[in-house]
Design a protein around this motif. Structure first.
Motif, PDB file in Angstrom:
ATOM      1  N   ALA A 263       3.842   4.998  15.685  1.00  0.00           N
ATOM      2  CA  ALA A 263       5.439   4.581  15.309  1.00  0.00           C
ATOM      3  C   ALA A 263       5.568   5.115  13.996  1.00  0.00           C
ATOM      4  O   ALA A 263       6.722   5.828  13.545  1.00  0.00           O
ATOM      5  CB  ALA A 263       5.622   3.361  15.843  1.00  0.00           C
ATOM      6  N   LEU A 264       4.901   4.743  12.987  1.00  0.00           N
ATOM      7  CA  LEU A 264       5.028   4.779  11.478  1.00  0.00           C
ATOM      8  C   LEU A 264       4.906   6.228  11.167  1.00  0.00           C
ATOM      9  O   LEU A 264       5.572   6.738  10.560  1.00  0.00           O
ATOM     10  CB  LEU A 264       4.194   3.856  10.689  1.00  0.00           C
ATOM     11  N   VAL A 265       3.656   6.824  11.647  1.00  0.00           N
ATOM     12  CA  VAL A 265       3.364   8.052  11.135  1.00  0.00           C
ATOM     13  C   VAL A 265       4.267   8.997  11.854  1.00  0.00           C
ATOM     14  O   VAL A 265       4.810   9.990  11.220  1.00  0.00           O
ATOM     15  CB  VAL A 265       1.938   8.663  11.500  1.00  0.00           C
ATOM     16  N   ALA A 266       4.626   9.002  13.193  1.00  0.00           N
ATOM     17  CA  ALA A 266       5.428   9.823  13.961  1.00  0.00           C
ATOM     18  C   ALA A 266       6.776   9.746  13.428  1.00  0.00           C
ATOM     19  O   ALA A 266       7.654  10.734  13.245  1.00  0.00           O
ATOM     20  CB  ALA A 266       5.445   9.627  15.424  1.00  0.00           C
ATOM     21  N   SER A 267       7.271   8.693  12.937  1.00  0.00           N
ATOM     22  CA  SER A 267       8.785   8.428  12.567  1.00  0.00           C
ATOM     23  C   SER A 267       8.729   9.080  11.118  1.00  0.00           C
ATOM     24  O   SER A 267       9.714   9.944  10.825  1.00  0.00           O
ATOM     25  CB  SER A 267       9.098   6.975  12.312  1.00  0.00           C
TER      26      SER A 267
END
Length: 530
Positions: A263-267
């Motif tokens: 979630a963090l990297v993709a966002s």
């Protein structure tokens, strides 16, 4: 959206040809089933494209997540267990959107965003050069300088000379020639050459070349140098390619850790891509970032539920869309339908496309992102723009996307601090008055603890027998750290025969006993002197 179909349809064809090998290559690099990359590309095009507020952004599986996916599949004990983390990652992205975390993307300097685009352009060029000559040791979609075989990008390029496939090289050269001729000459001659895009012609020529020369001893191109789409025998085998999450793993803490990481990297990758594509957009549309997070989260939930890789907005596909004339989100949506229809109806035909012709298309995309003129322009803007730009480019090329952006951002922050240090005050020295040096120190509009060193240095260097005027008229904010420095200086000033006068919008203070009272009477909520 349908009013711009004449622009979006040709653009969607180009994006389709760019996305197809990338979806497969990223799946291969991720250690996931090849079909999972296609699922992510389809969902990213149709679902995310429909929900997104971006007119020109294109979503799909991202190379930046490949290492995370590869590691997580092994850690979690299988691909179906990993899919649970993809679904949860999408839920977390929805939460980010609800909490309006999309504003993060606006805090990256322009020089870093330009460096990101340029670095990705260089990576595309370097990674596609081997494929252009038929050396396909590294899968499409790789974006790390170091490959899984402990070689690096440069050694792969040097190894080309011992591994040239003549047929692939011919197709690559001819394809590149068609692209250049189409863009520079033919597209300006007649409208038909704008409707029928050069990349489509190059791909058709590549397929014809393969079909004609497949039995030729020297010019034939083997299957390993062609697109490799899974070919199902019937409906049952097609449906068998879909995987489903093993939700019994949802209580496993490692699944949640992977989910938060995704979630963090993709966002972050999505928000950076949004910022970059908005800058490339000739119509200068502004993408609503929180809506984008909601769209990406929905896409990841659906992709995870049916066996797809994690999704982000991707700069390679987005820039190809922009450069091909895409105007509305229809180009992204249609490219998703093209992916879906093609793998159902014509997978055998797709497997006749030489990778070298697709490399030619990506070489053009990479060049447009990393034009040499941009380096000259950034240099002319001064070192404060040029250094973060170059650091970002080098970081992306030699490490990876997020590290490069992080390094560029860190350098940009240092530049800001240095600029703040230099611009905290202006010192004006006048002739002696009544036997004393008259010095006027004008403080900046906002003076924070970043400026402590510069102001303290100036105060300590003041000569004895000085008449110091501190001008606070333009100062709207004065940090408490600076006030403490000035208060401490009052005691030193007496010992060095320095007379001080404060000038502000509240009046003039010359009595040393009144200085501390002057500061103490300021509104405590914002340290304002107005």
């Amino acid at each position: 959206m349908f009013k711009t179909l004449k622009n979006d349809l040709p653009a969607s064809i180009v994006v389709f040809f760019v996305a197809l090998p990338l979806c497969l290559g990223i799946a291969l690099a991720s250690g996931a089933p090849l079909f999972s990359g296609l699922i992510a590309g389809i969902v990213g095009g149709i679902v995310v494209g429909s929900l997104s507020g971006s007119n020109i952004g294109v979503s799909g599986p991202a190379a930046g997540l490949a290492a995370i996916v590869l590691s997580a599949i092994g850690t979690l004990g299988g691909y179906q267990n990993f899919l649970v983390a993809v679904v949860l990652g999408g839920v977390i992205q929805l939460l980010f959107g609800v909490l309006k975390a999309g504003v993060i993307g606006y805090y990256f300097p322009s020089s870093v965003i330009k460096g990101m685009l340029t670095g990705i352009g260089i990576i595309i060029i370097l990674k596609q050069i081997p494929h252009f000559f038929g050396y396909d040791a590294e899968p499409e979609g790789a974006d790390s300088f170091f490959s899984s075989s402990s070689e690096n990008t440069l050694t792969n390029i040097f190894n080309i000379f011992d591994n040239i496939i003549l047929g692939s090289m011919i197709v690559g050269v001819v394809g590149l020639g068609i692209l250049i001729l189409w863009e520079k000459v033919l597209s300006k001659k007649h409208k038909v050459f704008k409707l029928v895009q050069g990349p489509l012609v190059a791909v058709v020529v590549g397929i014809i070349f393969f079909a004609v020369t497949r039995s030729h001893e020297t010019l034939s191109i083997s299957q390993s140098h062609l697109v490799s789409v899974p070919v199902p025998e019937d409906t049952a085998s097609f449906l068998a390619q879909f995987s489903f999450p093993n939700f019994s793993m949802i209580t496993n803490s490692e699944v949640w850790i992977v989910a938060f990481t995704i979630a963090l990297v993709a966002s972050l990758e999505t928000l950076l891509c949004v910022e970059a594509t908005d800058r490339l957009d000739p119509h200068k549309n502004v993408t609503p970032t929180n809506r984008e997070l909601l769209a990406q989260g929905t896409g990841n939930i659906l992709s995870g539920l049916i066996g797809g890789l994690p999704i982000t907005q991707v700069i390679v596909r987005s820039s190809a869309n922009i450069q091909s004339g895409g105007v509305s989100k229809m180009s992204a949506i249609i490219h998703g339908f093209f992916l879906l229809i093609s793998i159902i109806i014509i997978p055998t035909l797709l497997n006749m496309i030489p990778l070298s012709v697709l490399a030619a298309i990506l070489l053009v995309v990479g060049y447009k992102l990393a034009k040499p003129q941009l380096f000259k322009k950034m240099y002319e803007l001064g070192w404060k723009q040029f250094i973060p730009f170059v650091v970002t480019v080098l970081g992306i090329v030699f490490i990876d996307l997020l590290y490069g952006i992080g390094l560029g951002l860190a350098v940009g922050i240092v530049v800001i601090l240095l600029k703040s240090y230099q611009n905290s005050h202006f010192l004006h020295i006048e002739d002696k008055s009544n036997g004393k040096h008259k010095i006027k120190m004008s403080l900046a509009e906002e003076v924070t603890f970043f400026n402590k060193g510069a102001i303290l240095k100036e105060l300590d260097n003041l000569p004895r027998d000085t008449y110091l005027e501190i001008d606070l008229i333009k100062t709207r904010y004065l940090d408490n750290d600076i006030i403490e420095i000035l208060e401490d200086f009052l005691f030193k000033a007496k010992e060095r025969d320095i007379d001080i006068k404060l000038v502000s919008k509240r009046g003039i203070v010359e009595n040393p006993e009144s200085f501390i009272k002057f500061f103490n009477e300021r509104p405590q909520s914002n340290l304002s002197l107005n």
